[in-house]
Scaffold this motif. Structure first.
Motif, mmCIF file in Angstrom:
data_model
loop_
_atom_site.group_PDB
_atom_site.id
_atom_site.type_symbol
_atom_site.label_atom_id
_atom_site.label_comp_id
_atom_site.label_asym_id
_atom_site.label_seq_id
_atom_site.Cartn_x
_atom_site.Cartn_y
_atom_site.Cartn_z
ATOM 1 N N VAL A 234 -7.419 13.711 3.704
ATOM 2 C CA VAL A 234 -8.064 12.565 4.177
ATOM 3 C C VAL A 234 -6.811 12.060 5.408
ATOM 4 O O VAL A 234 -5.863 11.752 4.910
ATOM 5 C CB VAL A 234 -8.509 11.665 3.365
ATOM 6 N N LEU A 235 -7.191 11.808 6.422
ATOM 7 C CA LEU A 235 -6.411 11.309 7.488
ATOM 8 C C LEU A 235 -6.755 9.891 7.871
ATOM 9 O O LEU A 235 -7.832 9.676 8.107
ATOM 10 C CB LEU A 235 -6.204 12.192 8.869
ATOM 11 N N GLU A 236 -5.710 9.045 7.800
ATOM 12 C CA GLU A 236 -6.146 7.495 8.172
ATOM 13 C C GLU A 236 -4.814 6.841 8.503
ATOM 14 O O GLU A 236 -3.786 7.497 8.654
ATOM 15 C CB GLU A 236 -6.373 6.837 6.815
ATOM 16 N N SER A 237 -5.159 5.573 8.892
ATOM 17 C CA SER A 237 -4.050 4.897 9.344
ATOM 18 C C SER A 237 -3.470 3.581 8.525
ATOM 19 O O SER A 237 -2.419 3.254 8.433
ATOM 20 C CB SER A 237 -4.586 3.914 10.724
ATOM 21 N N GLU A 238 -4.607 3.016 7.895
ATOM 22 C CA GLU A 238 -4.168 1.678 7.401
ATOM 23 C C GLU A 238 -3.662 1.722 5.900
ATOM 24 O O GLU A 238 -2.888 0.824 5.663
ATOM 25 C CB GLU A 238 -5.455 0.905 7.309
ATOM 26 N N GLY A 239 -3.780 2.687 5.508
ATOM 27 C CA GLY A 239 -3.451 2.760 3.874
ATOM 28 C C GLY A 239 -4.772 2.421 2.907
ATOM 29 O O GLY A 239 -4.548 2.619 1.711
ATOM 30 N N ASN A 240 -5.893 2.038 3.438
ATOM 31 C CA ASN A 240 -7.359 1.910 2.886
ATOM 32 C C ASN A 240 -7.478 3.190 2.033
ATOM 33 O O ASN A 240 -7.917 3.124 1.009
ATOM 34 C CB ASN A 240 -8.102 1.311 3.523
ATOM 35 N N GLY A 241 -7.155 4.155 2.711
ATOM 36 C CA GLY A 241 -7.498 5.551 2.178
ATOM 37 C C GLY A 241 -6.761 5.765 0.995
ATOM 38 O O GLY A 241 -7.241 6.244 0.108
ATOM 39 N N ARG A 242 -5.495 5.614 1.231
ATOM 40 C CA ARG A 242 -4.567 5.854 -0.058
ATOM 41 C C ARG A 242 -4.977 5.185 -1.201
ATOM 42 O O ARG A 242 -4.994 5.289 -2.182
ATOM 43 C CB ARG A 242 -3.029 5.533 0.208
ATOM 44 N N MET A 243 -5.415 3.789 -1.020
ATOM 45 C CA MET A 243 -5.856 2.851 -2.151
ATOM 46 C C MET A 243 -7.053 3.559 -2.555
ATOM 47 O O MET A 243 -7.115 3.495 -3.985
ATOM 48 C CB MET A 243 -6.213 1.399 -1.526
ATOM 49 N N CYS A 244 -7.885 3.875 -1.923
ATOM 50 C CA CYS A 244 -9.247 4.274 -2.354
ATOM 51 C C CYS A 244 -9.014 5.753 -3.225
ATOM 52 O O CYS A 244 -9.698 6.076 -4.322
ATOM 53 C CB CYS A 244 -10.178 4.657 -1.309
ATOM 54 N N LEU A 245 -8.353 6.588 -2.683
ATOM 55 C CA LEU A 245 -7.860 7.938 -3.271
ATOM 56 C C LEU A 245 -6.956 7.929 -4.500
ATOM 57 O O LEU A 245 -6.811 8.915 -5.089
ATOM 58 C CB LEU A 245 -6.999 8.838 -2.165
ATOM 59 N N THR A 246 -6.214 6.801 -4.544
ATOM 60 C CA THR A 246 -5.134 6.969 -5.726
ATOM 61 C C THR A 246 -5.353 5.806 -6.730
ATOM 62 O O THR A 246 -4.906 6.004 -8.010
ATOM 63 C CB THR A 246 -3.727 6.729 -5.117
ATOM 64 N N LEU A 247 -5.979 4.785 -6.556
ATOM 65 C CA LEU A 247 -6.117 3.620 -7.311
ATOM 66 C C LEU A 247 -7.294 3.929 -8.508
ATOM 67 O O LEU A 247 -6.852 3.482 -9.530
ATOM 68 C CB LEU A 247 -5.909 2.207 -6.782
ATOM 69 N N PRO A 248 -8.444 4.204 -8.023
ATOM 70 C CA PRO A 248 -9.201 4.264 -9.009
ATOM 71 C C PRO A 248 -9.372 5.218 -10.193
ATOM 72 O O PRO A 248 -8.756 6.151 -9.954
ATOM 73 C CB PRO A 248 -10.911 4.301 -8.121
ATOM 74 N N ASP A 249 -10.241 5.115 -11.229
ATOM 75 C CA ASP A 249 -10.231 6.276 -12.258
ATOM 76 C C ASP A 249 -11.150 7.560 -11.720
ATOM 77 O O ASP A 249 -11.040 8.542 -12.338
ATOM 78 C CB ASP A 249 -10.875 5.560 -13.327
ATOM 79 N N THR A 250 -12.203 7.023 -10.877
ATOM 80 C CA THR A 250 -13.258 8.137 -10.483
ATOM 81 C C THR A 250 -13.090 8.191 -9.066
ATOM 82 O O THR A 250 -13.232 7.012 -8.230
ATOM 83 C CB THR A 250 -14.483 7.736 -10.983
ATOM 84 N N LEU A 251 -12.932 9.540 -8.508
ATOM 85 C CA LEU A 251 -13.098 9.539 -6.936
ATOM 86 C C LEU A 251 -14.399 10.532 -6.596
ATOM 87 O O LEU A 251 -14.528 11.534 -7.128
ATOM 88 C CB LEU A 251 -11.889 10.361 -6.504
ATOM 89 N N ILE A 252 -15.234 10.296 -5.834
ATOM 90 C CA ILE A 252 -16.312 10.758 -5.343
ATOM 91 C C ILE A 252 -16.201 11.171 -3.838
ATOM 92 O O ILE A 252 -16.092 10.540 -3.046
ATOM 93 C CB ILE A 252 -17.788 10.298 -5.688
ATOM 94 N N THR A 253 -15.907 12.542 -3.415
ATOM 95 C CA THR A 253 -15.987 12.791 -2.024
ATOM 96 C C THR A 253 -17.173 13.428 -1.409
ATOM 97 O O THR A 253 -17.539 14.389 -2.264
ATOM 98 C CB THR A 253 -14.791 13.697 -1.756
#
Lengths: 470, 195
Positions: A234-253
């Motif tokens: 996932v390419l992004e700019s703000e860091g919201n992507g990093r937050m969503c991809l690393t903080l939760p217990d479950t990730l659905i892509t």
């Protein structure tokens, strides 16, 4: 009649691929909005300058485009085996792979996965695929709140608005409109907020921080998936992507089946093409790559939903399938004279601009988006800008040939063909045309042509008369 | 019929006429160019990172007044100032100090791969100040050079400047959700080990 197993278009009644009115009607309204045109002109001029500057830094840009184009073609040719390889690699790395034939099934799968966690809120990273299938609406219907975390998506969501650009969904808003939306809709916002972009960004940071830290489920899209390794990017700019991809217990892509690349090495091409064509940066601030589940780091439950939703129908058209090569950079929007004037909403689909004008009708079937192949002057700027060299002008012409034409047009064309086949009739028709010299408009059903054009003045003498006198 | 079989069947039906083709790779592949440290510094600074060339990492950290500092478990202890306030949880930290895996000169990018001296991904995400130590032997020329060095099985974070957005009028503005301040300490190559 379609058989089970035959490529199918995206179903009606779900998702955001079909507009409420044809492009000319929607564009007509958009053109009356001077503020919209100023915002778009400012933004697209800025991005064209930035993108051009960083592209000119690379001596091998054309060679990278050639490689990117060929890689996508090679991927499509081997798609079944690559999808199976991706599934095996993701599964081996601890992920769970789901297959969704259409938007309804994808929404059902994601809703079920979120429900199974027991949570009622998800954070979202900007994703075209989930916009396409109307996931937020489906989650809402199931009592699950989806929080968009990309700044532009947040502006759209808070403004009860629709996205109008692939990369920057709020491109139609300028800074003072964004401030007004934040002041009106953002809980706890500082009433002294100005329209300085840094202040607006800081307001979004404060607003979302607690949500990031307390939300246990995230939904993302993916820019690329590597079949060879099972790696997602996932390419992004703000860091919201990093937050969503690393903080939760479950990730659905949720990812379209065309987003694959065969090998890890292939990313070296697309990681150079995408940022420079897209945001006009040498590299976007953050790129996250993950392979299944990493013990002790990031979500311990990972689900990958592979989405068809009309893509196999696009793939079945030998000429049209290159539309699936799109890496969603939006360079074609930023150079398009039509997009720059009408904005994205007029296209009626989450995929606006030149690529949307070919992709949307292909995904839905041309009959459901029949006006879009005409939403272009065929100037060719989109082809020059495309980092994977999709021949959008040729695709537009190809699709125009598939548009079901109205009966009046078919009758007129048949009559013209008959007349041209019969010389005496043709001569008489030409003389008749001379009599129309003072007419400004054609009679129905041909008045559509003259609604926005002046009828050309017929010459005083036809060529045949002139020739006969020589 | 499962949706998996349905989709794969549709793809096969759609592709009946498709032939695999060669991929031309005439672009600059890995190993084409030498890593250029001056270019790396230029590109880092251009995207608003601050670059330090001093070898005294602890001194740089102290000068940045890091407040509550969090570090990954495998960090070089000599980099931590003697009087630093170390916290265990990244939620409570004002700053984070990490090493790196690869840096790309042409794009001004630093890549972390979750090794013990870089820590899990959230560690370098939540604090507002990220101090990242890069050795010169970790610097490569281009994206293809970086891809050749990286292990895709590890969780990778590519960082090019501080958190930013282009969402307001398509101009880049620094400072959204990730660290708003990125400081890079460039060290000489690691000394060769004696055998």
């Amino acid at each position: 009649m379609t058989f089970l197993g035959m490529p199918a278009t995206a179903p009606r009644g779900v998702g955001n691929l079909r507009g409420e009115e044809p492009f000319p009607a929607a564009a007509h309204k958009a053109l009356a909005n001077a503020q919209l045109r100023r915002n778009l002109s400012h933004a697209t001029t800025t991005i064209r300058g930035k993108s051009g500057a960083v592209i000119s830094e690379l001596p091998d840009w054309q060679e990278l485009r050639d490689a990117g184009s060929a890689l996508k073609a090679a991927t499509m040719a081997r798609l079944p085996e690559l999808l199976e390889q991706l599934e095996a690699k993701v599964t081996a790395a601890g992920g769970v792979v789901h297959w969704a034939a259409d938007a309804n099934e994808a929404n059902r799968i994601v809703t079920g996965l979120v429900r199974a966690t027991g949570h009622e809120r998800v954070t979202k990273v900007k994703s075209m695929a989930t916009q396409e299938i109307g996931l937020n609406e489906a989650l809402q219907a199931a009592g699950i709140k989806a929080v968009e975390t990309d700044l532009a998506e947040l502006i759209v969501q808070l403004g009860h608005d629709k996205p109008s650009h692939i990369l920057v969904p709020a491109i139609h808003r300028n800074r003072s409109e964004i401030r007004d939306i934040f002041l009106r809709e953002m809980p706890g916002v500082d009433p002294a907020l100005t329209d300085e972009p840094t202040e607006l960004a800081a307001a979004a940071r404060r607003y979302l921080r607690e949500t990031f830290l307390s939300t246990k489920v995230a939904v993302s899209g993916a820019n690329f998936a590597v079949a060879e390794t099972g790696t997602l990017a996932v390419l992004e700019s703000e860091g919201n992507g990093r937050m969503c991809l690393t903080l939760p217990d479950t990730l659905i892509t949720v990812m379209g089946i065309e987003k694959l690349v065969p090998t890890w090495r292939d990313l070296e091409v697309f990681l150079q093409l995408l940022p420079r064509a897209s945001t006009g940066e040498r590299m976007n601030p953050y790129t996250s790559m993950w392979t299944g589940v990493t013990p002790g780091d990031g979500p311990q439950n990972f689900h990958l939903v592979l989405l068809d939703n009309g893509r196999t129908a696009v793939l079945a058209d030998e000429a049209g399938r290159q539309a699936l090569h799109c890496i969603r950079c939006s360079a074609c929007l930023n150079v398009c004279p039509v997009y720059e004037r009408t904005g994205g909403h007029a296209y009626g689909s989450v995929y606006p601009g030149p690529i949307g004008a070919v992709l949307s009708p292909q995904l839905t079937g041309v009959a459901d988006n029949a006006s879009l192949p005409y939403a272009s002057s065929l100037c060719g700027a989109c082809l020059d800008a495309c980092p994977v060299k999709i021949d959008i002008p040729s695709l537009l012409v190809h699709l125009r040939n598939e548009v079901p034409h109205p009966r009046s047009e078919r009758v007129a064309m048949a009559a013209a063909a008959y007349t041209m086949d019969h010389p005496a009739l043709y001569t008489r028709a030409q003389h008749a045309a001379k009599l129309s010299k003072h007419a400004k408009r054609l009679p129905p059903p041909l008045n559509g042509w003259t609604a926005s054009r002046d009828l050309p003045e017929p010459p005083a003498e036809t060529f045949r008369d002139w020739w006969a006198k020589r | 019929m499962s949706s998996r079989d349905l989709i794969l069947g549709r793809v096969r039906a759609a592709l009946r006429d498709a032939a695999a083709s060669e991929v031309p790779r005439a672009y600059r592949s890995a190993g084409t160019d030498e890593a250029d440290i001056v270019l790396l510094v230029d590109r880092l600074v251009d995207y608003k990172a601050v670059v330090h060339r001093e070898q005294d990492v602890a001194g740089v950290v102290t000068s940045l007044e890091p407040g509550r500092l969090v570090v990954p478990p495998g960090i070089d202890r000599s980099w931590i100032p003697a009087d630093a306030t170390i916290v265990e949880d990244e939620h409570d930290a004002d700053a984070v100090l990490t090493a790196a895996t690869v840096a790309i000169a042409e794009t001004g990018t630093i890549v972390l791969d979750g090794s013990p001296d870089q820590g899990r991904r959230r560690l370098s995400l939540l604090p507002d100040l990220h101090i990242c130590v890069v050795r010169q032997d970790q610097v490569v020329a281009s994206v293809p050079d970086a891809i050749a060095r990286l292990d895709p099985r590890r969780p990778l974070t590519w960082i090019s400047g501080p958190s930013a957005t282009s969402d307001i009028e398509l101009n880049r503005v620094e400072g959204v959700h990730g660290p708003r301040n990125l400081h890079v300490v460039l060290l000489p190559p690691a000394p060769a080990r004696a055998f």
